[in-house]
Enzyme design. Structure first.
Site, PDB file in Angstrom:
ATOM      1  N   GLN A  81     -10.366  -8.064  -4.778  1.00  0.00           N
ATOM      2  CA  GLN A  81      -9.692  -6.873  -5.296  1.00  0.00           C
ATOM      3  C   GLN A  81      -8.218  -6.767  -4.896  1.00  0.00           C
ATOM      4  OE1 GLN A  81      -9.383  -3.129  -3.532  1.00  0.00           O
ATOM      5  NE2 GLN A  81     -10.824  -2.146  -4.915  1.00  0.00           N
ATOM      6  N   GLN A  84      -4.755   5.681  -3.586  1.00  0.00           N
ATOM      7  CA  GLN A  84      -3.543   6.313  -3.065  1.00  0.00           C
ATOM      8  C   GLN A  84      -2.786   7.043  -4.178  1.00  0.00           C
ATOM      9  OE1 GLN A  84      -2.785   2.374  -0.381  1.00  0.00           O
ATOM     10  NE2 GLN A  84      -1.067   3.774  -0.492  1.00  0.00           N
ATOM     11  N   SER A 143      -9.007   1.264  -6.917  1.00  0.00           N
ATOM     12  CA  SER A 143      -8.407   0.575  -5.783  1.00  0.00           C
ATOM     13  C   SER A 143      -9.120   0.957  -4.484  1.00  0.00           C
ATOM     14  CB  SER A 143      -6.901   0.877  -5.726  1.00  0.00           C
ATOM     15  OG  SER A 143      -6.249   0.057  -4.778  1.00  0.00           O
ATOM     16  N   LEU A 144      -8.427   1.585  -3.540  1.00  0.00           N
ATOM     17  CA  LEU A 144      -9.061   2.046  -2.304  1.00  0.00           C
ATOM     18  C   LEU A 144     -10.310   2.879  -2.596  1.00  0.00           C
ATOM     19  CD1 LEU A 144      -8.984   4.990  -0.525  1.00  0.00           C
ATOM     20  CD2 LEU A 144      -9.339   2.832   0.652  1.00  0.00           C
ATOM     21  N   HIS A 151      -2.271  -5.259  -5.313  1.00  0.00           N
ATOM     22  CA  HIS A 151      -2.973  -5.948  -6.402  1.00  0.00           C
ATOM     23  C   HIS A 151      -2.107  -7.039  -7.049  1.00  0.00           C
ATOM     24  CE1 HIS A 151      -6.218  -3.129  -5.916  1.00  0.00           C
ATOM     25  NE2 HIS A 151      -5.336  -2.149  -5.945  1.00  0.00           N
ATOM     26  N   ARG A 199      -8.344  -2.748   6.052  1.00  0.00           N
ATOM     27  CA  ARG A 199      -7.637  -2.973   4.783  1.00  0.00           C
ATOM     28  C   ARG A 199      -6.231  -2.372   4.837  1.00  0.00           C
ATOM     29  NH1 ARG A 199      -6.908  -0.389  -0.420  1.00  0.00           N
ATOM     30  NH2 ARG A 199      -7.436  -1.742  -2.192  1.00  0.00           N
TER      31      ARG A 199
END
Length: 298
Positions: free
Chosen positions: A244, A9, A87-88, A195, A112
């Protein structure tokens, strides 16, 4: 060796992907399939939605996954020697490497995003970036705050570490970091404490979906956020993907490990050069390029 990398993102914006849709039949087909799987027009939100819509986690993550994956399919020059995502973006990297089928990855990203959106709404929380300050001191400050949640979340480069936690935890950490000499700390415009332990409910919800999804051995090593090390083992990939959401993104360590293993050219697939700019800071000597961004996106 070529390393293909995929952003999370942050670089989303209205109109993203529209030029690819207009220029490539493959992009048209992939956007059509995505809209069919999701049951609504995510492509319409990407092409013609508002900036506020695209800032909502449940849309941001899907938009970034679709842009990254479709950019890869339209612009890739070769099979990657290694992949990673921030991340994503790790889901996009896994799909690009053939570990997850497009539709399966899309459905996991949707789950998610929705789970994280719910977690964000349970408690006021956020993230802040600390610039040009010793990461060891940042870690010590976070560890010293025991009555609120605040943890290191994104090791983006040697000069940029993002912390994540409750609003009160971030305020306490900011105060202590400034006392320790930090000059530049900025709150980020994100929906919650990604996170961090505050994502535990989202992680629990996503774990079952990850276990039920089919994972294949990827065509190349995938460097995962949780460990910064490469793997081609589908079961280890599942395990790390579950972890994660509540673990830090070890991006600096990932890039250094990829270079150690032979990467000398990094290609980012996405709407802007977010990750290649970080790569340039971490290892200035390697080649970089961003593919998939049209003129309005650069």
């Amino acid at each position: 060796m070529n390393a293909y990398i995929f952003p999370g993102q942050g670089s989303q914006h209205p109109g993203m992907g529209l030029q690819m849709y207009n220029d490539f039949l493959q992009a048209k087909e992939l956007f059509r399939r995505a809209d069919e799987v999701l049951g609504y027009s995510m492509s319409e939100i990407m092409f013609h939605g508002t900036e506020e819509q695209l800032k909502q986690t449940q849309y941001t993550q899907l938009a970034m996954f679709l842009h990254g994956y479709i950019s890869y399919q339209c612009f890739k020059k070769a099979i990657p020697d290694m992949t990673a995502g921030h991340s994503l973006g790790e889901y996009t990297a896994l799909a690009a490497a053939g570990c997850l089928a497009f539709e399966d990855a899309l459905q996991l990203v949707e789950k998610r995003a929705n789970a994280m959106q719910k977690a964000c709404e349970t408690e006021p929380s956020g993230m802040a970036v600390v610039l040009k300050f010793d990461s060891a001191i940042i870690e010590e400050v976070c560890a010293s705050i025991t009555d609120e949640v605040v943890v290191p979340a994104n090791y983006n480069s040697q000069q940029q570490l993002v912390i994540s936690g409750s609003i009160k935890g971030l305020e306490l950490a900011t105060e202590k970091l400034k006392e320790a000499g930090a000059k530049r700390i900025m709150m980020l415009k994100v929906g919650g404490a990604f996170h961090s332990p505050l994502m535990q409910s989202a992680q629990d919800e996503l774990a079952d979906a990850i276990q039920k999804s089919p994972f294949a051995a990827p065509v190349c090593p995938v460097y995962q956020n949780v460990t910064a090390f490469p793997t081609t083992d589908p079961e280890l990939i599942r395990k790390n993907l579950v972890s994660q959401l509540t673990s830090p993104v070890l991006w600096t360590q990932t890039v250094l490990n990829m270079v150690r293993d032979g990467a000398d050219a990094f290609t980012e697939f996405g709407p802007g050069p977010t990750l290649v700019n970080l790569v340039k800071r971490i290892v200035p000597e390697v080649g970089t390029e961003c593919l998939g961004a049209d003129a309005s996106e650069l």
